[in-house]
Write an enzyme that holds these catalytic residues in place. Sequence first.
Site, PDB file in Angstrom:
ATOM      1  CE1 TYR A 189      -3.775   2.424   0.710  1.00 50.92           C
ATOM      2  CE2 TYR A 189      -2.311   3.327   2.381  1.00 50.92           C
ATOM      3  CZ  TYR A 189      -3.452   3.428   1.608  1.00 50.92           C
ATOM      4  OH  TYR A 189      -4.259   4.527   1.725  1.00 50.92           O
TER       5      TYR A 189
ATOM      6  CE  LYS B 201      -3.345   5.186  -1.645  1.00 51.92           C
ATOM      7  NZ  LYS B 201      -4.371   5.734  -2.518  1.00 51.92           N
TER       8      LYS B 201
END
Length: 73
Positions: free
Chosen positions: A18, A22
């Site tokens: 994740y 990002k």
Amino acid sequence: VNVSSVHASTGFERIAAYAASKGGVEALTKSLAVEWADRGVRVNTLAPGYFHTDLSSGLLDSKWGERIVRSTP
């Protein structure tokens, strides 16, 4: 406008994929901002922190919640 996360620049356990995604969003935003600037196009990223919602309450109410609150301006 892209949406990123505080995890693009702040480490946390068990979210490596994740965080990497990002970080990629933020790098893409910077590159597009430079590439499109001469056309008058602005490119931005929002990177919100945690908000207490039904989805985040399990995490914020866990042992990690105090760490998150301490590290959030």
